[in-house]
Motif scaffolding. Structure first.
Motif, short mmCIF file in Angstrom:
data_model
loop_
_atom_site.label_atom_id
_atom_site.label_comp_id
_atom_site.label_asym_id
_atom_site.label_seq_id
_atom_site.Cartn_x
_atom_site.Cartn_y
_atom_site.Cartn_z
N SER A 48 -2.17 2.82 10.45
CA SER A 48 -3.37 3.37 10.48
C SER A 48 -3.25 5.02 10.25
O SER A 48 -2.73 5.71 10.99
CB SER A 48 -4.51 2.92 11.28
N SER A 49 -3.93 5.60 9.19
CA SER A 49 -3.86 7.04 9.00
C SER A 49 -4.69 7.76 10.22
O SER A 49 -4.44 8.95 10.50
CB SER A 49 -4.47 7.32 7.60
N THR A 50 -5.44 6.98 10.95
CA THR A 50 -6.34 7.52 12.18
C THR A 50 -5.30 7.63 13.46
O THR A 50 -5.61 8.35 14.29
CB THR A 50 -7.44 6.79 12.27
N LEU A 51 -4.13 7.12 13.04
CA LEU A 51 -3.13 6.87 14.35
C LEU A 51 -1.89 7.75 13.82
O LEU A 51 -1.91 8.69 13.49
CB LEU A 51 -3.09 5.40 14.71
N LYS A 52 -0.83 6.76 13.67
CA LYS A 52 0.52 7.31 13.33
C LYS A 52 1.09 6.85 11.91
O LYS A 52 2.11 7.16 11.59
CB LYS A 52 1.49 6.97 14.20
N GLY A 53 0.16 6.04 11.11
CA GLY A 53 0.55 5.59 10.00
C GLY A 53 0.16 6.37 8.74
O GLY A 53 -0.54 7.39 8.88
N SER A 54 -0.05 5.87 7.73
CA SER A 54 -0.54 6.54 6.52
C SER A 54 -1.41 5.61 5.49
O SER A 54 -1.98 6.31 4.81
CB SER A 54 0.81 6.74 5.40
N LYS A 55 -1.75 4.58 5.91
CA LYS A 55 -2.59 3.82 5.45
C LYS A 55 -4.09 4.16 5.67
O LYS A 55 -4.53 4.48 6.69
CB LYS A 55 -2.68 2.29 5.60
N PRO A 56 -5.10 4.31 4.48
CA PRO A 56 -6.34 4.64 4.99
C PRO A 56 -7.07 3.52 5.72
O PRO A 56 -6.68 2.54 5.71
CB PRO A 56 -7.03 4.66 3.66
N LEU A 57 -7.95 4.10 6.55
CA LEU A 57 -8.84 3.00 7.66
C LEU A 57 -9.34 1.91 6.71
O LEU A 57 -9.37 0.79 7.26
CB LEU A 57 -9.76 3.82 8.12
N ALA A 58 -10.03 2.28 5.70
CA ALA A 58 -10.74 1.20 4.82
C ALA A 58 -9.56 -0.22 4.56
O ALA A 58 -10.09 -1.21 4.46
CB ALA A 58 -11.17 1.55 3.52
N ALA A 59 -8.30 0.47 4.01
CA ALA A 59 -7.21 -0.73 3.95
C ALA A 59 -7.02 -1.55 5.05
O ALA A 59 -6.64 -2.65 4.96
CB ALA A 59 -6.22 0.05 3.29
N VAL A 60 -6.75 -0.68 6.18
CA VAL A 60 -6.39 -1.47 7.61
C VAL A 60 -7.62 -2.25 7.99
O VAL A 60 -7.14 -3.31 8.57
CB VAL A 60 -6.18 -0.15 8.53
N LYS A 61 -8.56 -2.10 7.73
CA LYS A 61 -9.56 -2.86 8.05
C LYS A 61 -9.90 -4.30 7.44
O LYS A 61 -10.10 -5.23 8.12
CB LYS A 61 -11.07 -2.33 7.89
N LEU A 62 -8.84 -4.07 6.30
CA LEU A 62 -8.82 -5.61 5.80
C LEU A 62 -7.56 -6.46 6.58
O LEU A 62 -7.55 -7.85 6.03
CB LEU A 62 -8.46 -5.50 4.26
N ASP A 63 -6.85 -6.13 7.16
CA ASP A 63 -5.57 -6.69 7.92
C ASP A 63 -6.41 -7.42 9.18
O ASP A 63 -7.16 -6.86 10.14
CB ASP A 63 -4.73 -5.93 8.40
#
Length: 420
Positions: free
Chosen positions: A143-158
């Motif tokens: 997640s980009s809100t933490l240490k990753g690069s994916k937008p939160l909207a994309a992470v929420k699909l996992d």
């Protein structure tokens, strides 16, 4: 969750827009949704002890103490902040730090049967924490809100997102119902590990702004069957839709304008309460240095640690009395003139000070076997008597608003009642 604008009463809208109404003590309190007897009793207290009274001494000013959650506001700001943290992945912890926080002082015994998983099997801290940490590790790396690069909207699909958010919120509820208050109350504050005061205060402000746009509803989350983990599939429900309480905003101002010092004593985290009670946008305008609340250790840089502050009492139950005695009675030389609260966590401070003239109980139909349940019954029995100590104020949980009586209407109900 569905988003919509909150519907505020005209008084609430005016107070929020202006910060808080400047109320002359002579004007009294706006009737709004006050029970008329309660309002008259509090106006009488202000008149008898405030600036206009013959015995008023500015060097020995009276003071009052308010609980915060479900008293000064509708619902619980600590719980709402947790949901905001979860929905936005607004955490400062590494996976290792989060695991320490999740396990902090929690016994290994099974949670109450009400918290068994979907298969009916018991769950405990050793089953659910590995699931949470595994999902958080994936989120932390992505997640980009933490240490990753994916937008939160994309992470929420996992499924890791749904598993993480559901199981943390489930764990909060399971711990609160299974273990004693000394164990449960500090636990949620440990999830601020790795954050600073400024970060927590911003999170709180964002939480309030978000909650005021949410409907007042019961929400249910279910963890994904595709990612059962060790704990299995679990679910959790809670009430959503925190509201500012215009009558309390006005009452804070009335006491201040009449020469009383106003204090908040809350079982929520101190930085959370400092923000919501002092931010002019929220209408209470209480100085942040007049907050007694849950304290945690911090490192040399002010970063929050998952450890309760050494030498401090928890600000719940008997601890509220201890903190008032330690920080306020020693400062003033006497107890509070007025106390407001709603729960078992407030009942000690409601009864422990001889100087307290009036106690306002926001009615949530507390257990009649508890002290606050007994105090509520006394308020009903002594209604209309000018010498009564306890005042019971009604509320409708379907709207988040007070009602002009002692009656409480639970969420989903259409009829209110005074006592459980």
């Amino acid at each position: 969750m569905q988003r919509r604008l909150a519907l505020l009463t005209p008084l609430a809208a005016a107070l929020v827009a202006t910060g808080c109404a400047s109320l002359s003590p002579a004007m009294g309190l706006s009737p709004a949704h006050w029970d008329a007897f309660n309002r008259a009793q509090i106006e009488g207290l202000i008149a008898s002890l405030g600036k206009g009274s013959p015995g008023y001494n500015a060097t020995r000013s009276p003071y009052v103490v308010f609980d915060w959650d479900n008293t000064s506001v509708f619902l619980d700001i600590e719980e709402a902040s947790l949901i905001y943290q979860l929905e936005n992945l607004a955490f400062g912890a590494t996976p290792a730090q989060l695991e320490v926080a999740l396990r902090k002082n929690i016994p290994k015994k099974d949670f109450l049967p009400a918290y068994n998983n979907a298969a009916g099997k018991p769950v405990n801290i050793d089953l659910v924490v590995p699931d949470i940490v595994a999902s958080y590790t994936w989120l932390y790396q992505n997640s980009s809100t933490l240490k990753g690069s994916k937008p939160l909207a994309a992470v929420k699909l996992d499924p890791n997102y749904i598993a993480f958010t559901t199981k943390v919120r489930y764990l909060y509820e399971a711990i609160g119902d299974t273990f004693d208050h000394d164990t449960a109350y500090p636990w949620v504050t440990y999830l601020f590990v790795g954050m600073t005061e400024a970060q927590v205060r911003k999170l709180t402000a964002d939480t309030v702004a978000w909650q005021l746009k949410e409907p007042v509803v019961k929400v249910k989350w279910i963890s994904p069957a595709a990612l059962p983990g060790q704990a299995g599939v679990v679910s959790v429900s809670w009430k959503n839709g925190l509201r500012l309480q215009p009558e309390m905003q006005e009452l804070y101002a009335a006491f201040r304008n009449a020469g009383f010092d106003v204090w908040v004593c809350s079982a929520s985290f101190v930085d959370v309460i400092k923000e919501i009670s002092s931010n002019p946008a929220f209408g209470y305008n209480n100085p942040p240095d007049r907050v007694l609340a849950m304290e945690l250790e911090r490192d040399a840089n002010g970063v929050i640690q998952p450890e309760f502050r050494r030498g401090y009492d928890q600000t719940q139950g008997p601890g509220k009395t201890k903190n008032i005695q330690r920080f306020l009675v020693t400062k003033y030389g006497y107890g509070p003139s007025f106390i407001a609260g709603d729960s078992e966590g407030d009942q000690n401070m409601m009864a422990d000070f001889a100087d307290t003239k009036k106690v306002l109980i926001v009615n949530r139909l507390r257990d009649p076997k508890t002290d606050i349940g007994k105090f509520s019954a006394m308020a009903v029995q002594n209604y209309g008597k000018p010498d009564t100590r306890y005042l019971l104020q009604g509320r409708d949980d379907n709207t988040g608003q007070w009602v002009a009586s002692q009656l409480h209407t639970p969420l989903g109900a259409t009829q209110g009642k005074a006592l459980k």
